[in-house]
Design a protein around this motif. Structure first.
Motif, PDB file in Angstrom:
ATOM      1  N   TYR A  76      24.900 -37.982 -35.718  1.00 22.63           N
ATOM      2  CA  TYR A  76      25.104 -36.944 -36.720  1.00 22.63           C
ATOM      3  C   TYR A  76      24.572 -35.614 -36.195  1.00 22.63           C
ATOM      4  CZ  TYR A  76      20.189 -38.037 -37.628  1.00 22.63           C
ATOM      5  OH  TYR A  76      18.837 -38.269 -37.488  1.00 22.63           O
ATOM      6  N   GLU A  77      25.021 -34.543 -36.816  1.00 21.95           N
ATOM      7  CA  GLU A  77      24.559 -33.215 -36.421  1.00 21.95           C
ATOM      8  C   GLU A  77      23.117 -33.044 -36.861  1.00 21.95           C
ATOM      9  OE1 GLU A  77      26.277 -28.655 -36.473  1.00 21.95           O
ATOM     10  OE2 GLU A  77      26.806 -29.995 -38.108  1.00 21.95           O
ATOM     11  N   ARG A  78      22.241 -32.788 -35.912  1.00 21.88           N
ATOM     12  CA  ARG A  78      20.822 -32.681 -36.234  1.00 21.88           C
ATOM     13  C   ARG A  78      20.223 -31.435 -35.597  1.00 21.88           C
ATOM     14  NH1 ARG A  78      17.793 -37.500 -32.988  1.00 21.88           N
ATOM     15  NH2 ARG A  78      16.015 -36.206 -33.557  1.00 21.88           N
TER      16      ARG A  78
ATOM     17  N   SER B 186      11.866 -31.589 -26.858  1.00 20.30           N
ATOM     18  CA  SER B 186      11.563 -31.067 -25.522  1.00 20.30           C
ATOM     19  C   SER B 186      12.205 -31.893 -24.410  1.00 20.30           C
ATOM     20  CB  SER B 186      10.047 -31.034 -25.313  1.00 20.30           C
ATOM     21  OG  SER B 186       9.495 -32.341 -25.472  1.00 20.30           O
ATOM     22  N   GLU B 187      12.742 -33.089 -24.751  1.00 18.57           N
ATOM     23  CA  GLU B 187      13.365 -33.934 -23.732  1.00 18.57           C
ATOM     24  C   GLU B 187      14.633 -33.282 -23.188  1.00 18.57           C
ATOM     25  OE1 GLU B 187      12.644 -34.984 -26.769  1.00 18.57           O
ATOM     26  OE2 GLU B 187      11.293 -36.720 -26.638  1.00 18.57           O
ATOM     27  N   THR B 188      14.952 -33.626 -21.953  1.00 18.05           N
ATOM     28  CA  THR B 188      16.215 -33.176 -21.386  1.00 18.05           C
ATOM     29  C   THR B 188      17.338 -34.094 -21.859  1.00 18.05           C
ATOM     30  OG1 THR B 188      15.996 -34.571 -19.425  1.00 18.05           O
ATOM     31  CG2 THR B 188      15.038 -32.350 -19.320  1.00 18.05           C
TER      32      THR B 188
ATOM     33  N   LYS C   2      16.807 -28.851 -26.751  1.00 18.77           N
ATOM     34  CA  LYS C   2      16.664 -27.750 -27.700  1.00 18.77           C
ATOM     35  C   LYS C   2      17.259 -26.452 -27.183  1.00 18.77           C
ATOM     36  CE  LYS C   2      11.912 -26.638 -26.250  1.00 18.77           C
ATOM     37  NZ  LYS C   2      10.499 -26.590 -26.731  1.00 18.77           N
ATOM     38  N   LYS C   3      17.496 -26.360 -25.855  1.00 19.68           N
ATOM     39  CA  LYS C   3      18.067 -25.157 -25.270  1.00 19.68           C
ATOM     40  C   LYS C   3      19.575 -25.278 -25.019  1.00 19.68           C
ATOM     41  CE  LYS C   3      13.809 -23.420 -23.178  1.00 19.68           C
ATOM     42  NZ  LYS C   3      13.169 -22.916 -21.936  1.00 19.68           N
ATOM     43  N   LEU C   4      20.133 -26.434 -25.346  1.00 19.85           N
ATOM     44  CA  LEU C   4      21.576 -26.591 -25.204  1.00 19.85           C
ATOM     45  C   LEU C   4      22.298 -25.834 -26.309  1.00 19.85           C
ATOM     46  CD1 LEU C   4      21.903 -30.429 -24.474  1.00 19.85           C
ATOM     47  CD2 LEU C   4      22.049 -28.560 -22.818  1.00 19.85           C
ATOM     48  N   SER C   5      23.488 -25.362 -26.010  1.00 18.32           N
ATOM     49  CA  SER C   5      24.314 -24.754 -27.054  1.00 18.32           C
ATOM     50  C   SER C   5      24.705 -25.819 -28.067  1.00 18.32           C
ATOM     51  CB  SER C   5      25.575 -24.145 -26.443  1.00 18.32           C
ATOM     52  OG  SER C   5      26.416 -25.175 -25.942  1.00 18.32           O
TER      53      SER C   5
END
Length: 288
Positions: free
Chosen positions: A80-82, A88-90, A126-129
């Motif tokens: 689901y969209e979260r 912090s994990e890759t 967290k840094k992914l689009s």
């Protein structure tokens, strides 16, 4: 796999999100779960994923209560969209974690999907689009190869070309490794070709559970010269109308008889299928 909801209700304090749901899902099918905002789709899926227990009723998988059932839960994946802002994990670490907990996980297929979606594995989640987060969730769901895989709007962050890749991969992998998929979506017209069976929720109740082909046969679309179309459809239940110059297309609820089909052809009218989106809007429309 066989999933059964028997008289299931779910309440949040005084709000009843689901009302006496009775459903049976079985076989290696792709189910489309449709409903307007607030209809209860996510509530239904969180129950199936055993994130919570129903207020009333029972949910079984292959005849067993599945809540906190360690034999069943590894075979159900809920994507689901979260909000990943605290993660912090890759992406690579997230996929590796899934491999540890999903017995049917296919690492080679996951790596293939990473390349297809151009997913940057070394970047923190967290840094992914939004689009890349969606691609990661889709990769998790497809590569885990669980007997029941649930996608709750995880593809909304993708752009249209990337969603097309997802649709193609879903159908191809369903052919190679058939299982039960449940897709919750608002993208009805874009995704309807994926569905074997359709479930429509409205105000916490099931209003339709039917094979896709049988459902769309409930209506027809009549197209031709508006001077011929208008008298032909008079008195019928109209779902939608479109005009282009003197050409008019009218979507009707209700199947045509053979006599009506013959009459339409004799008058030069084209008769085609109704769209699932038009039926969905009609079946969940507000009462006057």
């Amino acid at each position: 796999m066989r999933v059964e909801f028997n008289g299931v209700s779910l309440r949040y304090n005084t709000f009843e999100a689901l009302k006496q749901i009775t459903l049976r899902l079985e076989g290696e099918k792709i189910y489309g779960l449709l409903g307007r905002n607030g209809a209860g789709k996510t509530s239904l899926l969180t129950l199936l994923a055993a994130y919570r227990e129903p207020t009333e009723g029972t949910i079984t998988v292959n005849g067993q209560i599945h809540f906190e059932n360690e034999k069943i839960m590894p075979d159900i994946a809920f994507l689901y969209e979260r909000d990943y802002k605290e993660e912090s994990e890759t992406a690579k670490e997230v996929l590796e974690m899934a491999e540890r907990y999903r017995p049917a996980y296919d690492r080679e297929y996951a790596e293939y999907l990473v390349r297809r979606f151009k997913l940057p594995l070394e970047k923190p989640v967290k840094k992914l689009s939004k689009g890349m987060q969606s691609a990661m969730n889709v990769t998790l769901g497809l590569a885990s190869r669980t007997a029941i895989t649930i996608f709750d709007e995880v593809y909304l962050g993708m752009d249209a070309p990337t969603r097309e890749i997802f649709y193609r991969e879903l159908l191809e992998d369903q052919t190679r490794h058939p299982r039960m998929f449940i897709l919750s979506t608002h993208l009805v017209s874009e995704m309807d070709h994926l569905f074997d069976e359709v479930i429509i929720l409205d105000k916490g109740k099931v209003v339709v559970q039917e094979a896709y082909d049988r459902l769309v046969s409930r209506g027809v679309t009549v197209t031709g010269d508006e001077r011929i179309v208008d008298p032909f459809v008079e008195g019928k239940k109209i779902l939608n109308e479109q005009r282009l110059g003197k050409t008019k297309s009218v979507t009707l609820y209700g199947a045509f008889t053979e006599e009506e089909m013959a009459r339409a052809r004799s008058e030069g009218l084209d008769v085609g299928p109704v769209s699932l989106q038009d039926l969905f809007i009609f079946l969940t429309g507000e009462e006057d």
